[in-house]
Design a protein around this motif. Structure first.
Motif, PDB file in Angstrom:
ATOM      1  N   TYR A 150       2.036  -6.356   6.068  1.00  0.00           N
ATOM      2  CA  TYR A 150       1.653  -5.169   6.836  1.00  0.00           C
ATOM      3  C   TYR A 150       2.634  -4.027   6.611  1.00  0.00           C
ATOM      4  N   CYS A 151       2.082  -2.843   6.335  1.00  0.00           N
ATOM      5  CA  CYS A 151       2.863  -1.614   6.198  1.00  0.00           C
ATOM      6  C   CYS A 151       2.244  -0.553   7.099  1.00  0.00           C
ATOM      7  N   LEU A 152       3.034   0.454   7.457  1.00  0.00           N
ATOM      8  CA  LEU A 152       2.559   1.468   8.398  1.00  0.00           C
ATOM      9  C   LEU A 152       1.693   2.523   7.732  1.00  0.00           C
ATOM     10  N   SER A 153       1.987   2.866   6.475  1.00  0.00           N
ATOM     11  CA  SER A 153       1.263   3.963   5.825  1.00  0.00           C
ATOM     12  C   SER A 153       0.469   3.483   4.618  1.00  0.00           C
ATOM     13  N   ARG A 154      -0.547   4.261   4.283  1.00  0.00           N
ATOM     14  CA  ARG A 154      -1.375   3.938   3.110  1.00  0.00           C
ATOM     15  C   ARG A 154      -0.559   4.021   1.831  1.00  0.00           C
ATOM     16  N   ALA A 155       0.300   5.049   1.741  1.00  0.00           N
ATOM     17  CA  ALA A 155       1.103   5.214   0.534  1.00  0.00           C
ATOM     18  C   ALA A 155       2.011   4.012   0.314  1.00  0.00           C
ATOM     19  N   LYS A 156       2.601   3.517   1.388  1.00  0.00           N
ATOM     20  CA  LYS A 156       3.489   2.364   1.263  1.00  0.00           C
ATOM     21  C   LYS A 156       2.697   1.128   0.865  1.00  0.00           C
ATOM     22  N   HIS A 198      -6.601  -0.461   2.758  1.00  0.00           N
ATOM     23  CA  HIS A 198      -6.409   0.543   3.806  1.00  0.00           C
ATOM     24  C   HIS A 198      -7.658   1.420   3.869  1.00  0.00           C
ATOM     25  N   ALA A 199      -7.755   2.221   4.918  1.00  0.00           N
ATOM     26  CA  ALA A 199      -8.967   2.998   5.179  1.00  0.00           C
ATOM     27  C   ALA A 199      -9.214   4.082   4.138  1.00  0.00           C
ATOM     28  N   GLY A 200      -8.191   4.457   3.375  1.00  0.00           N
ATOM     29  CA  GLY A 200      -8.362   5.496   2.374  1.00  0.00           C
ATOM     30  C   GLY A 200      -9.040   5.028   1.096  1.00  0.00           C
ATOM     31  N   LEU A 201      -9.153   3.723   0.928  1.00  0.00           N
ATOM     32  CA  LEU A 201      -9.820   3.178  -0.253  1.00  0.00           C
ATOM     33  C   LEU A 201     -11.335   3.261  -0.096  1.00  0.00           C
ATOM     34  N   ASP A 202     -12.034   3.341  -1.207  1.00  0.00           N
ATOM     35  CA  ASP A 202     -13.488   3.304  -1.181  1.00  0.00           C
ATOM     36  C   ASP A 202     -13.951   2.007  -0.528  1.00  0.00           C
ATOM     37  N   ALA A 203     -15.023   2.079   0.237  1.00  0.00           N
ATOM     38  CA  ALA A 203     -15.503   0.909   0.985  1.00  0.00           C
ATOM     39  C   ALA A 203     -15.791  -0.271   0.067  1.00  0.00           C
ATOM     40  N   VAL A 245      -1.918  -6.576   0.853  1.00  0.00           N
ATOM     41  CA  VAL A 245      -0.958  -5.628   1.437  1.00  0.00           C
ATOM     42  C   VAL A 245      -1.780  -4.579   2.160  1.00  0.00           C
ATOM     43  N   ALA A 246      -1.548  -4.409   3.465  1.00  0.00           N
ATOM     44  CA  ALA A 246      -2.512  -3.655   4.250  1.00  0.00           C
ATOM     45  C   ALA A 246      -1.864  -2.882   5.384  1.00  0.00           C
ATOM     46  N   THR A 247      -2.604  -1.902   5.878  1.00  0.00           N
ATOM     47  CA  THR A 247      -2.274  -1.293   7.153  1.00  0.00           C
ATOM     48  C   THR A 247      -2.768  -2.230   8.247  1.00  0.00           C
ATOM     49  N   ILE A 248      -2.409  -1.941   9.494  1.00  0.00           N
ATOM     50  CA  ILE A 248      -2.740  -2.882  10.561  1.00  0.00           C
ATOM     51  C   ILE A 248      -4.240  -3.000  10.813  1.00  0.00           C
ATOM     52  N   ALA A 249      -5.045  -2.129  10.165  1.00  0.00           N
ATOM     53  CA  ALA A 249      -6.493  -2.231  10.324  1.00  0.00           C
ATOM     54  C   ALA A 249      -7.032  -3.520   9.728  1.00  0.00           C
ATOM     55  N   PHE A 250      -6.264  -4.124   8.811  1.00  0.00           N
ATOM     56  CA  PHE A 250      -6.739  -5.337   8.147  1.00  0.00           C
ATOM     57  C   PHE A 250      -6.345  -6.573   8.940  1.00  0.00           C
ATOM     58  N   GLY A 251      -7.211  -7.582   8.876  1.00  0.00           N
ATOM     59  CA  GLY A 251      -6.830  -8.884   9.413  1.00  0.00           C
ATOM     60  C   GLY A 251      -7.579  -9.263  10.662  1.00  0.00           C
ATOM     61  N   MET A 252      -8.020  -8.277  11.442  1.00  0.00           N
ATOM     62  CA  MET A 252      -8.761  -8.610  12.645  1.00  0.00           C
ATOM     63  C   MET A 252     -10.030  -9.366  12.253  1.00  0.00           C
ATOM     64  N   VAL A 267      13.138   4.829  15.346  1.00  0.00           N
ATOM     65  CA  VAL A 267      13.024   6.291  15.384  1.00  0.00           C
ATOM     66  C   VAL A 267      11.593   6.718  15.070  1.00  0.00           C
ATOM     67  N   GLN A 268      11.005   6.103  14.051  1.00  0.00           N
ATOM     68  CA  GLN A 268       9.648   6.461  13.633  1.00  0.00           C
ATOM     69  C   GLN A 268       8.628   6.156  14.722  1.00  0.00           C
ATOM     70  N   GLN A 269       8.714   4.958  15.313  1.00  0.00           N
ATOM     71  CA  GLN A 269       7.761   4.593  16.358  1.00  0.00           C
ATOM     72  C   GLN A 269       7.936   5.471  17.593  1.00  0.00           C
ATOM     73  N   ARG A 270       9.203   5.764  17.949  1.00  0.00           N
ATOM     74  CA  ARG A 270       9.441   6.602  19.119  1.00  0.00           C
ATOM     75  C   ARG A 270       8.882   8.009  18.901  1.00  0.00           C
ATOM     76  N   ARG A 271       9.041   8.523  17.695  1.00  0.00           N
ATOM     77  CA  ARG A 271       8.507   9.850  17.395  1.00  0.00           C
ATOM     78  C   ARG A 271       6.982   9.855  17.506  1.00  0.00           C
ATOM     79  N   MET A 272       6.341   8.798  17.018  1.00  0.00           N
ATOM     80  CA  MET A 272       4.879   8.713  17.088  1.00  0.00           C
ATOM     81  C   MET A 272       4.399   8.702  18.538  1.00  0.00           C
ATOM     82  N   ILE A 273       5.144   8.006  19.398  1.00  0.00           N
ATOM     83  CA  ILE A 273       4.774   7.968  20.821  1.00  0.00           C
ATOM     84  C   ILE A 273       4.939   9.342  21.445  1.00  0.00           C
ATOM     85  N   ASP A 274       6.089   9.970  21.209  1.00  0.00           N
ATOM     86  CA  ASP A 274       6.374  11.261  21.823  1.00  0.00           C
ATOM     87  C   ASP A 274       5.417  12.349  21.355  1.00  0.00           C
ATOM     88  N   GLU A 275       4.966  12.250  20.110  1.00  0.00           N
ATOM     89  CA  GLU A 275       4.088  13.282  19.563  1.00  0.00           C
ATOM     90  C   GLU A 275       2.610  12.995  19.807  1.00  0.00           C
TER      91      GLU A 275
END
Length: 619
Positions: A244-250, A269-274, A293-300, A348-356
């Protein structure tokens, strides 16, 4: 034996169906109590870990009660795989979701109305349409099963607005039993599930959250991709895994890096063609040894039992998310690894995402509390399993599980008061405006352009931390954040700020114990250990150890049958069933029928072939 005949077997219809249809000798944990309660017409809420047998809690009552069991699930992949598995077992099951053509959907609706279905899987958005609700009003319904029930809660880790409308089931079908199921829900989430689905008066069955076959490991993030490659090549070569990675680029970068290293890895990840996503998911499900290798959208809803490791290269949002995602490892009960590389930048990254985020203040406060709980799990010097179970309100008999990194190789702990005072003083004297990198530069006395720009080389704290290197100071920083003495800011620089509790540390009134954790030494120490001592490599099973040639032949046969039938290999036979056949080497159909996972239909479909294969390989 037909299901109707198994249902009428005496003295115990539930056990008879379990054995004849699913080939299982007995119930697990609270399954029997839940199944009997729902079969008798009761409503309930079920919390049971991934791999704990949740699906049986609604599949079996659906077969025991008159009518068709309606399973509400947002997971198209789970619907498809479970229907394939049920069909293999002789159960009349179908799906009703967006993947069907109009003609296919009409045929499923016809089968429902004529009583030709035992189980029907429906997506929530489809179920809530007037057409579907009218259809269900004309059919004989055995029960409603609401899977992934945490999706109904705004406090859950995977809230889905379409789930809110499921309250209509209690209103429109008050006499039909409802069972809500989830693998993860803290007390707040559990309360909201019960309220929204009108289950406040229904019993709650909470199974143990413990997954003893999973080894939990959290390491200091250095070069996460390299660390991951080492994990796979040294301990999980040839195994299926989820990263699991946070971003599509990663996701793309890590998948490419693993592939370059000779590891069969695919991005998702969601940016790939279906069509690409579907192809990659199918390869992961149907082929052995593929790493996704996926974003958290995968696996459910991925019902793949032989995932040997789940790795996180970025911090999840909460303990619930971590538990849900790591729970996709080792669903078959075999030794598996939940591994995470984690660093200060993740906080830091997660806290920023929450605050924003645009969420309300109450939601942000709850999100920060959940993040703090996860950071505390990552930084604990005690048993990780003990803390993980404690989060869900479950007490563990022993404070040493014997199967997490901290229990296998306890980290050294030392009095860190002076180090903490140095670091907190540095934060204070530099104005609480700078991130970790600059603070460490000041502490170790590194004369950078920024240090010169702000004249921080003139401060009393400049160079007072030369005895520690950058990696060690980062560990101190991270632990002080986890303890709540520092707070990661949400600005672009990730500025660290003092909290109220920092005052006690600076005054010498608060004890600070810090962990020393030399990464490479700990990895060497835990490799190959478990609570029972040394483990065989995770790719080797009891069956392969007993008869490697037969085990290989059975897996090859299973792969070919799965390819011909267009289903995942584990739908044909689970790994544990393969192991059982390889270990017992049955000579007769009666002996084969006694192996867990061989029900009446599978014996009918594959029995003769399997006996011939066993005899041919033994010969």
């Amino acid at each position: 034996m037909p299901i109707s005949a198994a249902r009428n077997q005496e003295p115990d219809a539930a056990l008879s169906v379990l054995n004849h249809v699913f080939g299982l000798p007995g119930f697990r944990g609270a399954q029997e109590k839940i199944i009997r309660h729902v079969t008798d017409g009761g409503n309930c809420l079920v919390l049971m870990p991934t791999g704990g047998g949740k699906s049986m809690c609604y599949q079996l009552p659906s077969l025991l009660r008159d009518g068709c069991g309606i399973v509400v699930s947002p997971l198209i992949a789970l619907m498809r795989d479970q229907v394939a598995g049920l069909t293999e077992a002789g159960v009349n099951a179908a799906v009703l979701n967006s993947t069907l053509s109009y003609q296919e959907a009409s045929e499923v609706e016809r089968r429902l109305l004529t009583g030709d279905l035992d189980l029907l899987y429906v997506a929530p958005e489809r179920l809530l349409t007037p057409r579907c609700l009218n259809l269900l009003g004309q059919a004989r319904i055995a029960l409603f099963a609401i899977d992934e029930a945490h999706c109904v809660s705004q406090w859950g880790h995977d809230f889905r607005p379409e789930y809110i409308g499921l309250s209509v089931l209690a209103e429109r079908f008050p006499d039909v039993p409802r069972i809500a199921l989830t693998a993860t829900a803290d007390a707040m989430t559990r309360k909201e599930i019960a309220e929204r689905l009108s289950l406040t008066d229904a019993p709650q069955f909470v199974a143990s959250f413990d997954r003893p076959n999973i080894r939990y490991e959290i390491v200091d993030k250095q070069n996460a991709t390299t660390q991951l490659k080492n994990l796979i090549t040294e301990r999980h070569a040839g195994d299926a895994g989820v990263v699991y990675c946070l971003s599509r680029a990663k996701v793309e970068d890590v998948a490419a890096s693993l592939s370059d290293a000779g590891i069969p890895a695919l991005p998702y990840h969601a940016g790939l063609d279906a069509s690409v996503r579907a192809r990659h998911q199918d390869r992961f499900i149907n082929e052995d040894g593929v790493v996704i290798v996926a974003t958290i959208a995968f696996g459910m809803g991925i019902d793949k039992p032989d995932v040997r490791f789940v790795a996180h290269l970025d911090l999840p949002k909460s303990v619930e998310a971590y538990y849900q995602e790591t729970g996709r490892a080792g669903r078959d009960g075999k030794p598996s690894t939940a591994w995470m590389a984690y660093g200060l930048s993740d906080i830091v990254q997660q806290r920023r995402m929450i605050d924003e985020s645009t969420g309300a203040d109450a939601f942000k406060r709850a999100s920060i509390a959940k993040l703090d709980a996860l950071v505390a799990l990552a930084e604990t010097v005690h048993c990780r399993r003990h803390r993980l179970l404690g989060y869900f309100g479950e007490a563990q008999a022993s404070e040493n599980c014997g199967n997490c990194d901290n229990c296998l190789t306890p980290p050294r702990v030392r009095d860190g008061k002076v180090l903490a005072q140095k670091l907190l003083s540095c934060v204070y004297r530099t104005g609480q405006r700078f991130g970790a990198m600059h603070l460490i530069d000041v502490l170790v006395g590194r004369m950078t352009e920024r240090v010169k720009q702000f004249s921080h080389d003139q401060l009393s704290v400049f160079g007072i931390g030369r005895k520690l290197n950058e990696k060690q100071w980062r560990a101190v920083l991270r632990q002080l954040v986890a303890m709540g003495h520092l707070r990661a800011g949400s600005d672009a620089f990730g500025a660290l700020k003092l909290t109220e509790s920092a005052r006690g540390v600076l005054k010498g009134e608060t004890t600070v114990m810090l962990r020393e954790q030399p990464e490479t030494a700990r990895n060497r120490a835990i490799r190959g250990k478990s609570r029972r001592g040394e483990l065989a490599p995770s790719t080797e099973s009891k069956g392969s150890a007993a008869n490697p040639a037969l085990h290989a032949a059975l897996r090859a046969w299973r792969s070919e049958v799965a390819r011909q039938r267009g289903v995942p290999a584990y739908v044909v036979l689970h790994d544990s069933t393969i192991d059982g056949i390889a270990a017992m080497r049955p000579d007769t159909l009666t002996e084969l029928r006694g192996i867990a996972g061989i029900g009446d239909k599978k014996l009918e479909h594959y029995g003769d072939e399997l006996i011939r294969l066993v005899n041919r390989t033994d010969g």
